[in-house]
Design a protein around this motif. Sequence first.
Motif, mmCIF file in Angstrom:
data_model
loop_
_atom_site.group_PDB
_atom_site.id
_atom_site.type_symbol
_atom_site.label_atom_id
_atom_site.label_comp_id
_atom_site.label_asym_id
_atom_site.label_seq_id
_atom_site.Cartn_x
_atom_site.Cartn_y
_atom_site.Cartn_z
ATOM 1 N N GLU A 58 -42.390 -15.099 -8.278
ATOM 2 C CA GLU A 58 -41.967 -14.497 -9.068
ATOM 3 C C GLU A 58 -43.024 -13.435 -9.655
ATOM 4 O O GLU A 58 -42.357 -11.628 -9.977
ATOM 5 N N GLU A 59 -44.233 -13.593 -9.547
ATOM 6 C CA GLU A 59 -44.655 -12.601 -10.073
ATOM 7 C C GLU A 59 -45.222 -11.305 -8.654
ATOM 8 O O GLU A 59 -45.121 -10.038 -8.885
ATOM 9 N N LEU A 60 -45.483 -11.999 -7.770
ATOM 10 C CA LEU A 60 -45.309 -11.070 -6.253
ATOM 11 C C LEU A 60 -44.265 -9.979 -5.918
ATOM 12 O O LEU A 60 -43.779 -9.441 -6.106
ATOM 13 N N GLN A 61 -43.148 -11.061 -6.442
ATOM 14 C CA GLN A 61 -41.703 -10.197 -6.443
ATOM 15 C C GLN A 61 -41.359 -8.966 -7.495
ATOM 16 O O GLN A 61 -40.624 -8.085 -6.959
ATOM 17 N N LEU A 62 -41.875 -9.356 -7.718
ATOM 18 C CA LEU A 62 -41.895 -8.700 -9.304
ATOM 19 C C LEU A 62 -43.177 -7.468 -9.630
ATOM 20 O O LEU A 62 -42.615 -5.907 -9.415
ATOM 21 N N ARG A 63 -43.809 -7.253 -8.293
ATOM 22 C CA ARG A 63 -45.017 -5.926 -8.002
ATOM 23 C C ARG A 63 -44.725 -5.689 -7.322
ATOM 24 O O ARG A 63 -44.566 -4.327 -6.554
ATOM 25 N N LYS A 64 -43.745 -6.053 -6.009
ATOM 26 C CA LYS A 64 -42.932 -5.779 -4.906
ATOM 27 C C LYS A 64 -42.222 -4.315 -5.616
ATOM 28 O O LYS A 64 -41.723 -3.541 -5.074
ATOM 29 N N ASP A 65 -41.083 -5.505 -6.482
ATOM 30 C CA ASP A 65 -39.987 -4.141 -7.332
ATOM 31 C C ASP A 65 -40.460 -3.095 -8.185
ATOM 32 O O ASP A 65 -40.001 -1.983 -7.972
ATOM 33 N N ILE A 66 -41.795 -2.985 -8.579
ATOM 34 C CA ILE A 66 -42.480 -2.475 -9.520
ATOM 35 C C ILE A 66 -42.920 -1.191 -8.552
ATOM 36 O O ILE A 66 -42.817 0.284 -9.051
ATOM 37 N N VAL A 67 -43.456 -1.323 -6.885
ATOM 38 C CA VAL A 67 -43.907 -0.460 -6.589
ATOM 39 C C VAL A 67 -42.624 0.734 -5.545
ATOM 40 O O VAL A 67 -42.933 1.747 -5.755
ATOM 41 N N LEU A 69 -40.340 0.309 -7.298
ATOM 42 C CA LEU A 69 -39.157 1.140 -8.087
ATOM 43 C C LEU A 69 -40.123 2.904 -8.735
ATOM 44 O O LEU A 69 -39.927 4.131 -8.844
ATOM 45 N N ASN A 70 -41.641 2.470 -8.138
ATOM 46 C CA ASN A 70 -42.264 4.275 -8.613
ATOM 47 C C ASN A 70 -42.274 4.655 -7.401
ATOM 48 O O ASN A 70 -41.432 6.198 -8.081
ATOM 49 N N ASP A 71 -41.735 4.518 -6.203
ATOM 50 C CA ASP A 71 -41.882 5.207 -5.312
ATOM 51 C C ASP A 71 -40.149 6.017 -5.572
ATOM 52 O O ASP A 71 -39.907 7.518 -5.464
ATOM 53 N N LEU A 72 -39.290 5.285 -5.934
ATOM 54 C CA LEU A 72 -38.435 5.941 -6.278
ATOM 55 C C LEU A 72 -38.031 7.003 -7.093
ATOM 56 O O LEU A 72 -37.321 8.245 -7.088
ATOM 57 N N LEU A 73 -38.880 6.861 -8.161
ATOM 58 C CA LEU A 73 -39.136 7.466 -9.733
ATOM 59 C C LEU A 73 -39.387 8.832 -9.118
ATOM 60 O O LEU A 73 -39.347 9.771 -9.343
ATOM 61 N N ARG A 74 -40.150 8.658 -7.761
ATOM 62 C CA ARG A 74 -41.690 10.045 -7.312
ATOM 63 C C ARG A 74 -40.105 10.154 -6.750
ATOM 64 O O ARG A 74 -40.834 11.918 -6.799
ATOM 65 N N CYS A 75 -39.045 10.382 -5.511
ATOM 66 C CA CYS A 75 -38.421 11.201 -5.555
ATOM 67 C C CYS A 75 -36.893 11.532 -6.006
ATOM 68 O O CYS A 75 -35.933 12.399 -5.376
ATOM 69 N N CYS A 76 -36.565 10.839 -7.488
ATOM 70 C CA CYS A 76 -36.057 11.181 -7.884
ATOM 71 C C CYS A 76 -35.539 12.461 -8.137
ATOM 72 O O CYS A 76 -36.591 12.714 -9.073
ATOM 73 N N LEU A 85 -34.016 4.328 -13.902
ATOM 74 C CA LEU A 85 -35.088 3.157 -13.085
ATOM 75 C C LEU A 85 -35.917 3.062 -13.801
ATOM 76 O O LEU A 85 -37.096 2.099 -13.384
ATOM 77 N N SER A 86 -36.198 4.244 -14.617
ATOM 78 C CA SER A 86 -37.837 3.986 -16.864
ATOM 79 C C SER A 86 -37.611 3.299 -16.497
ATOM 80 O O SER A 86 -38.034 2.352 -16.690
ATOM 81 N N LYS A 87 -36.321 2.932 -16.767
ATOM 82 C CA LYS A 87 -35.617 1.557 -18.221
ATOM 83 C C LYS A 87 -36.112 0.341 -17.170
ATOM 84 O O LYS A 87 -36.495 -0.545 -17.260
ATOM 85 N N GLN A 88 -36.276 0.111 -15.623
ATOM 86 C CA GLN A 88 -35.399 -0.901 -15.286
ATOM 87 C C GLN A 88 -37.121 -1.395 -14.584
ATOM 88 O O GLN A 88 -37.931 -2.457 -14.941
ATOM 89 N N LEU A 89 -38.014 -0.671 -14.195
ATOM 90 C CA LEU A 89 -39.702 -0.234 -14.396
ATOM 91 C C LEU A 89 -40.118 -0.849 -15.832
ATOM 92 O O LEU A 89 -40.947 -1.804 -15.204
#
Length: 124
Positions: A58-67, A69-76, A85-89
């Motif tokens: 679970e913690e690795l999946q969360l880290r992957k999701d965080i990365v 979401l950060n990438d998506l936020l940079r492009c959004c 996206l910020s709320k999900q992050l």
Amino acid sequence: MGIIEIMAEEKIKAGLKSGAFDNLPGKGKPLVLEDLSAVPKELRAGYKMLKNAGMLPEELQLRKDIVTLNDLLRCCEDDKERERLSKQLRLKRLKFNQIMEKRSIAHTSVFQSYRSRIFNRLHL
């Protein structure tokens, strides 16, 4: 040998008889074995099965999701999407931090015992 090892051996023997291993990639080359010394022996078969199936802890999946979401936020560029996206992050980071806090070594009974022994020796 445990039941999983016995079943695996039977499957291997059946595969050898049927020729299922005759044309595998890497045949005749040394195996690259994974170091599983940190995984308890009774959990290794399950760990390998989950890993081979692409399942992450679970913690690795969360880290992957965080990365991601950060990438998506940079492009959004859309404000509503950025807020979503910020709320999900924030939620993913909170959950990740909770998991890491729960698994912290400082909360284990072994650490507490060791800590007490050190303090007793130092007379603190």
